[in-house]
Design an enzyme around this catalytic site. Structure first.
Site, PDB file in Angstrom:
ATOM      1  N   CYS A 128       0.825  -1.200   0.000  1.00 52.76           N
ATOM      2  CA  CYS A 128       0.000   0.000   0.000  1.00 52.76           C
ATOM      3  C   CYS A 128       0.865   1.259   0.000  1.00 52.76           C
ATOM      4  O   CYS A 128       1.830   1.361   0.749  1.00 52.76           O
ATOM      5  CB  CYS A 128      -0.960   0.085   1.183  1.00 52.76           C
ATOM      6  SG  CYS A 128      -2.057  -1.315   1.309  1.00 52.76           S
TER       7      CYS A 128
ATOM      8  N   ARG B 137       4.114  -0.105  -4.656  1.00 51.86           N
ATOM      9  CA  ARG B 137       3.903  -0.646  -3.312  1.00 51.86           C
ATOM     10  C   ARG B 137       2.653  -1.520  -3.219  1.00 51.86           C
ATOM     11  O   ARG B 137       2.431  -2.214  -2.214  1.00 51.86           O
ATOM     12  CB  ARG B 137       3.778   0.501  -2.305  1.00 51.86           C
ATOM     13  CG  ARG B 137       5.010   1.370  -2.217  1.00 51.86           C
ATOM     14  CD  ARG B 137       4.804   2.468  -1.210  1.00 51.86           C
ATOM     15  NE  ARG B 137       4.574   1.920   0.110  1.00 51.86           N
ATOM     16  CZ  ARG B 137       5.532   1.564   0.950  1.00 51.86           C
ATOM     17  NH1 ARG B 137       6.785   1.705   0.610  1.00 51.86           N
ATOM     18  NH2 ARG B 137       5.250   1.066   2.136  1.00 51.86           N
TER      19      ARG B 137
ATOM     20  N   TRP C  75      -2.613  -2.938  -1.665  1.00 46.64           N
ATOM     21  CA  TRP C  75      -2.233  -4.356  -1.781  1.00 46.64           C
ATOM     22  C   TRP C  75      -3.077  -5.052  -0.719  1.00 46.64           C
ATOM     23  O   TRP C  75      -2.853  -4.879   0.480  1.00 46.64           O
ATOM     24  CB  TRP C  75      -0.740  -4.526  -1.503  1.00 46.64           C
ATOM     25  CG  TRP C  75      -0.234  -5.907  -1.757  1.00 46.64           C
ATOM     26  CD1 TRP C  75       0.222  -6.405  -2.946  1.00 46.64           C
ATOM     27  CD2 TRP C  75      -0.103  -6.968  -0.808  1.00 46.64           C
ATOM     28  NE1 TRP C  75       0.623  -7.709  -2.786  1.00 46.64           N
ATOM     29  CE2 TRP C  75       0.435  -8.076  -1.493  1.00 46.64           C
ATOM     30  CE3 TRP C  75      -0.381  -7.100   0.550  1.00 46.64           C
ATOM     31  CZ2 TRP C  75       0.692  -9.305  -0.866  1.00 46.64           C
ATOM     32  CZ3 TRP C  75      -0.134  -8.318   1.178  1.00 46.64           C
ATOM     33  CH2 TRP C  75       0.402  -9.401   0.472  1.00 46.64           C
TER      34      TRP C  75
ATOM     35  N   ASN D 176      -1.926   1.884   5.682  1.00 40.32           N
ATOM     36  CA  ASN D 176      -1.006   0.850   5.202  1.00 40.32           C
ATOM     37  C   ASN D 176      -0.617   0.038   6.423  1.00 40.32           C
ATOM     38  O   ASN D 176      -0.057   0.583   7.371  1.00 40.32           O
ATOM     39  CB  ASN D 176       0.225   1.531   4.576  1.00 40.32           C
ATOM     40  CG  ASN D 176       1.357   0.561   4.295  1.00 40.32           C
ATOM     41  OD1 ASN D 176       1.115  -0.615   4.063  1.00 40.32           O
ATOM     42  ND2 ASN D 176       2.579   1.050   4.313  1.00 40.32           N
ATOM     43  N   GLY D 177      -0.932  -1.254   6.413  1.00 37.01           N
ATOM     44  CA  GLY D 177      -0.594  -2.098   7.563  1.00 37.01           C
ATOM     45  C   GLY D 177      -1.731  -3.051   7.860  1.00 37.01           C
ATOM     46  O   GLY D 177      -2.626  -3.261   7.038  1.00 37.01           O
TER      47      GLY D 177
ATOM     48  N   GLU E  78      18.433 -16.936  -7.279  1.00 37.24           N
ATOM     49  CA  GLU E  78      17.958 -15.615  -7.675  1.00 37.24           C
ATOM     50  C   GLU E  78      17.378 -15.640  -9.091  1.00 37.24           C
ATOM     51  O   GLU E  78      16.344 -15.023  -9.362  1.00 37.24           O
ATOM     52  CB  GLU E  78      19.111 -14.606  -7.549  1.00 37.24           C
ATOM     53  CG  GLU E  78      18.810 -13.203  -8.035  1.00 37.24           C
ATOM     54  CD  GLU E  78      17.673 -12.507  -7.313  1.00 37.24           C
ATOM     55  OE1 GLU E  78      17.168 -13.029  -6.303  1.00 37.24           O
ATOM     56  OE2 GLU E  78      17.262 -11.442  -7.789  1.00 37.24           O
TER      57      GLU E  78
ATOM     58  N   LYS F  67      13.643 -14.550  -9.950  1.00 40.42           N
ATOM     59  CA  LYS F  67      13.349 -13.490 -10.930  1.00 40.42           C
ATOM     60  C   LYS F  67      12.343 -14.005 -11.959  1.00 40.42           C
ATOM     61  O   LYS F  67      11.370 -13.328 -12.270  1.00 40.42           O
ATOM     62  CB  LYS F  67      14.602 -13.048 -11.691  1.00 40.42           C
ATOM     63  CG  LYS F  67      15.571 -12.123 -11.035  1.00 40.42           C
ATOM     64  CD  LYS F  67      15.160 -10.708 -10.847  1.00 40.42           C
ATOM     65  CE  LYS F  67      14.371 -10.518  -9.588  1.00 40.42           C
ATOM     66  NZ  LYS F  67      15.080 -10.196  -8.397  1.00 40.42           N
TER      67      LYS F  67
ATOM     68  N   GLU G 217       8.782 -14.579 -10.434  1.00 41.97           N
ATOM     69  CA  GLU G 217       7.996 -13.434  -9.974  1.00 41.97           C
ATOM     70  C   GLU G 217       7.493 -12.554 -11.115  1.00 41.97           C
ATOM     71  O   GLU G 217       6.432 -11.971 -11.002  1.00 41.97           O
ATOM     72  CB  GLU G 217       8.726 -12.613  -8.906  1.00 41.97           C
ATOM     73  CG  GLU G 217       9.900 -11.807  -9.370  1.00 41.97           C
ATOM     74  CD  GLU G 217      10.512 -10.954  -8.256  1.00 41.97           C
ATOM     75  OE1 GLU G 217       9.794 -10.487  -7.365  1.00 41.97           O
ATOM     76  OE2 GLU G 217      11.740 -10.742  -8.307  1.00 41.97           O
TER      77      GLU G 217
ATOM     78  N   HIS H 149      19.158 -35.404  -7.246  1.00 46.00           N
ATOM     79  CA  HIS H 149      18.467 -35.977  -6.087  1.00 46.00           C
ATOM     80  C   HIS H 149      16.984 -35.607  -6.071  1.00 46.00           C
ATOM     81  O   HIS H 149      16.378 -35.574  -5.002  1.00 46.00           O
ATOM     82  CB  HIS H 149      19.157 -35.525  -4.799  1.00 46.00           C
ATOM     83  CG  HIS H 149      20.570 -35.991  -4.710  1.00 46.00           C
ATOM     84  ND1 HIS H 149      20.917 -37.299  -4.431  1.00 46.00           N
ATOM     85  CD2 HIS H 149      21.749 -35.344  -4.929  1.00 46.00           C
ATOM     86  CE1 HIS H 149      22.235 -37.431  -4.449  1.00 46.00           C
ATOM     87  NE2 HIS H 149      22.766 -36.245  -4.763  1.00 46.00           N
TER      88      HIS H 149
ATOM     89  N   LYS I  38       6.359  -4.161  -3.885  1.00 50.95           N
ATOM     90  CA  LYS I  38       7.798  -3.940  -3.766  1.00 50.95           C
ATOM     91  C   LYS I  38       8.286  -4.078  -2.331  1.00 50.95           C
ATOM     92  O   LYS I  38       9.336  -4.636  -2.071  1.00 50.95           O
ATOM     93  CB  LYS I  38       8.104  -2.536  -4.300  1.00 50.95           C
ATOM     94  CG  LYS I  38       9.574  -2.146  -4.249  1.00 50.95           C
ATOM     95  CD  LYS I  38      10.347  -2.849  -5.316  1.00 50.95           C
ATOM     96  CE  LYS I  38      11.810  -2.476  -5.314  1.00 50.95           C
ATOM     97  NZ  LYS I  38      12.616  -3.483  -6.022  1.00 50.95           N
TER      98      LYS I  38
HETATM   99  C1  AGP Z   1      12.846  -9.121  -5.300  1.00 56.53           C
HETATM  100  O1  AGP Z   1      12.851  -9.285  -6.674  1.00 56.53           O
HETATM  101  C2  AGP Z   1      11.605  -9.486  -4.656  1.00 56.53           C
HETATM  102  N1  AGP Z   1      10.543  -8.691  -5.175  1.00 56.53           N
HETATM  103  C3  AGP Z   1      11.579  -9.687  -3.157  1.00 56.53           C
HETATM  104  O2  AGP Z   1      12.023 -10.980  -2.942  1.00 56.53           O
HETATM  105  C4  AGP Z   1      12.380  -8.737  -2.247  1.00 56.53           C
HETATM  106  O3  AGP Z   1      13.743  -8.919  -2.459  1.00 56.53           O
HETATM  107  C5  AGP Z   1      12.022  -9.015  -0.785  1.00 56.53           C
HETATM  108  O4  AGP Z   1      10.672  -8.729  -0.583  1.00 56.53           O
HETATM  109  C6  AGP Z   1      12.877  -8.236   0.188  1.00 56.53           C
HETATM  110  O5  AGP Z   1      12.732  -6.857   0.013  1.00 56.53           O
HETATM  111  P1  AGP Z   1      13.715  -5.849   0.720  1.00 56.53           P
HETATM  112  O6  AGP Z   1      15.064  -6.040   0.112  1.00 56.53           O
HETATM  113  O7  AGP Z   1      13.150  -4.495   0.437  1.00 56.53           O
HETATM  114  O8  AGP Z   1      13.736  -6.180   2.171  1.00 56.53           O
END
Ligand code: AGP
Length: 616
Positions: free
Chosen positions: A2, A27, A74, A100-101, A489, A493, A496, A512, A611
């Site tokens: 949010c 956000r 969100w 937000n929360g 990673e 990527k 997501e 395995h 984000k």
């Molecule tokens: C990254 O591509 C992701 N969207 C997500 O995993 C992110 O890295 C994670 O939420 C942590 O965020 P931060 O680094 O702001 O703590």
């Protein structure tokens, strides 16, 4: 989670708020809304969908006035519906708020308020808080209490459990705004004859670069001319006014198609910024201001522990590898969300690090608090200047890569990798690493931006590969040692932003279990750099090939694979071990990006994500 923005001033509020929401949209983006308080009325326009759709709606139903608020959501409590979108107006029509929360005790509050005759239009916890503020407001009005907007927010928050960043306005006091935070970020932008409250600075830099970072447990009462911060317990707080160092251009997309693309290509500069001024004069080690831990204390540490979430955790796993490899010190890495509840036994002389691009991830913040509660010093690696994590840590290292807007982290990640290697160097030079090895290490780190530029030069090839594989349902990412976290990673990527199922594994571990996934339709991305275990990696590739699995190999320049083994080969430059994970990240970022574009996905705002994850 949010984005919120509130405005009191002399300019039309709605258009400014919409511009701010566009910058906060990363956000959360399932629904949006704006409210304006004018002429004794609260007018709200809100709907599911993106800010662009809200803008169209506002063109049909304009909101006139110079006091208002906006929200991009969100969803937590209640589905994605127009009714659940913010702002929410109390059932007596007096109070409007955005939040937000998560309000954890909303159910008992709601029962109480239903008993008092308040009614509800939505399923949200936010509307419950709004009605609780209205309840206290009505009581304050009856008793003729001064400053009743502020007083009613304060009273309601004393009964609130959970997390919040809120902005509240009252129909009877246009031109006044109250905002408060606990666990969700809020900043105050100080303008000329106007004041703004927002989730982060990106929403306000177009108007002002003077900001105050609100702390947990603080409430601010603002008008267009002034603001006053107090604690929930009514103590006055002396504000600390900061200056934002980046301009609005840094948060704009420019000629790129997506923020993610822009941020991938910004990485050489981002790395330069992250290392600037951070090497010793003799060029043999790293230097960090702001650690607040002396070299002697660092020297006495027996182990290190890292906590983070998502991509930042992958960066921690690479830091673990680098510190163990070069400084020969034991390192533990943990999911922040697990660490906070695991109550794991800890060594006495352990220094904690948390990593977080935003500096607002609630699980990482909670891990930081848990480690501090146990008496440990905690340092933060973060890009979020003035963020909650930056403020609560004992010290730390800023990433200095400017705003990262794309939900998928790219430039923040590689700068975290760089900082991890610099930390390893710093620790190693306190121990067994020689001066000349230190100089070589520093030279390698300084060369990273150029190597990344070279790797980015493979973009056209990677785009073509992406076209050939964009249809697949599953993909494996396989790497060893420092490139195993890069495999994790790469898989994250791809998942997501393109919704392709992907898994990262240590290359030899693949046999395995994950090898069962291998068919002609399940490609494997292999990291195959030169080095001692290249032959072992080639053996793993052979095992995949024997099962007809397509192979996309990412090799360093000197590697020659057996003919026909890989279906696609992406060459990255040879580099020092400390830099390899940074350079190897580039092809998997580009591959994921181009696959997502090819599949028509909303790259910068992938479904279900946000984000900055400020709820547990
Ligand atoms: C990254 O591509 C992701 N969207 C997500 O995993 C992110 O890295 C994670 O939420 C942590 O965020 P931060 O680094 O702001 O703590």
């Amino acid at each position: 989670m949010c984005g919120i923005i509130g405005y009191v001033g002399k300019q039309p509020a709605a258009s400014f708020i919409v511009e701010g929401l566009k910058r906060l949209e990363y956000r959360g983006y399932d629904s949006t809304g704006v409210a304006v308080v004018a002429e004794g009325r609260i007018s709200v326009v809100k709907k599911i969908g993106r800010v662009a759709q809200l803008e169209q709606e506002l063109a049909k139903r304009p909101l006139a006035g110079t006091f208002g608020m906006g929200h991009t959501r969100w969803a937590t409590h209640g589905g994605v519906t127009d009714a659940n979108a913010h702002p929410h107006v109390s059932s007596d029509g007096k109070i409007v708020l955005i939040h937000n929360g998560v309000i954890e005790n909303y159910a008992s509050m709601k029962t109480f308020l239903l008993g008092k005759g308040y009614t509800f239009q939505s399923e949200t916890d936010t509307e419950v808080l709004g009605n609780l503020i209205a309840y206290h407001y009505a009581k304050a009005a009856e008793s003729g209490e001064e400053n009743r907007c502020l007083a009613s927010v304060r009273k309601a928050l004393r009964h609130t459990e959970g997390t919040y960043g809120i902005v509240v306005m009252c129909v009877d006091f246009p031109g006044e705004m109250v905002a408060a935070r606990k666990g969700s970020p809020l900043i105050i932008g100080l303008g000329d004859g106007e004041n703004i409250v927002a989730s982060d600075v990106s929403a306000i830099v177009a108007r002002t670069q003077s900001v105050v970072y609100l702390k947990d447990g603080e409430i601010v009462h603002l008008s267009a001319q002034e603001f006053r911060i107090t604690t929930l317990g009514q103590s006055a707080v002396a504000p600390l006014v900061d200056r934002v160092t980046w301009s609005v251009a840094a948060a704009e997309m420019g000629a790129y198609a997506h923020f993610m693309e822009k941020e991938i290509f910004e990485q050489p500069t981002a790395l330069e910024n992250a290392m600037r001024g951070r090497f010793s004069e003799d060029g043999s080690t790293a230097n960090f201001g702001g650690l607040n831990v002396s070299a002697g204390e660092f020297r006495s540490m027996e182990s290190f522990a890292f906590c983070a979430c998502g991509t930042a955790l992958h960066a921690c796993r690479v830091a673990e590898h680098m510190i163990e490899r070069f400084a020969r010190l034991p390192v533990e890495c943990d999911y922040a969300s697990e660490f906070r509840y695991r109550n794991s036994p800890l060594f006495r002389n352990t220094l904690y690090f948390v990593m977080s691009q935003s500096g607002e991830t609630i699980d990482t913040l909670a891990a930081l608090r848990e480690a501090k509660r146990k008496g440990y010093k905690v340092l933060a690696v973060t890009n979020g200047v003035g963020s909650s994590i930056a403020r609560e840590a004992d010290g730390g290292i800023y990433q200095h890569v400017g705003p990262e807007i794309g939900v998928a982290s790219t430039k923040a990640f590689t700068s975290q990798l760089l900082i991890g290697s610099m930390l390893a160097l710093y620790l190693a030079r306190m121990r067994d690493m020689s001066f000349s090895d230190g100089v070589t290490f520093v030279k390698a780190l300084k060369g990273a931006p150029d190597l990344v530029r070279q790797a980015l030069g493979q973009a056209p090839l990677i785009k073509a590969i992406a076209r050939r594989y964009a249809h697949v349902r599953d993909m494996l990412f396989l790497g060893r040692l420092s490139l195993f976290p890069i495999a994790l990673e790469g898989a994250l990527k791809l998942k997501e932003i393109s919704y392709v199922h992907a898994e990262g594994y240590p290359a030899a571990e693949m046999k395995h279990g994950p090898i069962a996934l291998i068919t002609e339709e399940c490609p494997s991305v292999f990291f195959a750099p030169s080095g001692e275990i290249l032959n072992k990696i080639i053996s793993s590739m052979q095992e995949i090939k024997a099962r007809k699995g397509p192979i996309i190999a990412i090799v360093t320049a000197s590697v020659e694979l057996p003919a026909g083994l890989a279906d696609e080969i992406i060459v990255i430059p040879e580099c020092h071990e400390a830099v390899l994970p940074i350079v190897a990240s580039i092809p998997v970022q580009l591959l994921s990006y181009y696959i997502a574009v090819e599949r028509g996905c909303d790259v910068d705002k992938p479904r279900n994500l946000a984000k900055s994850v400020t709820v547990e």
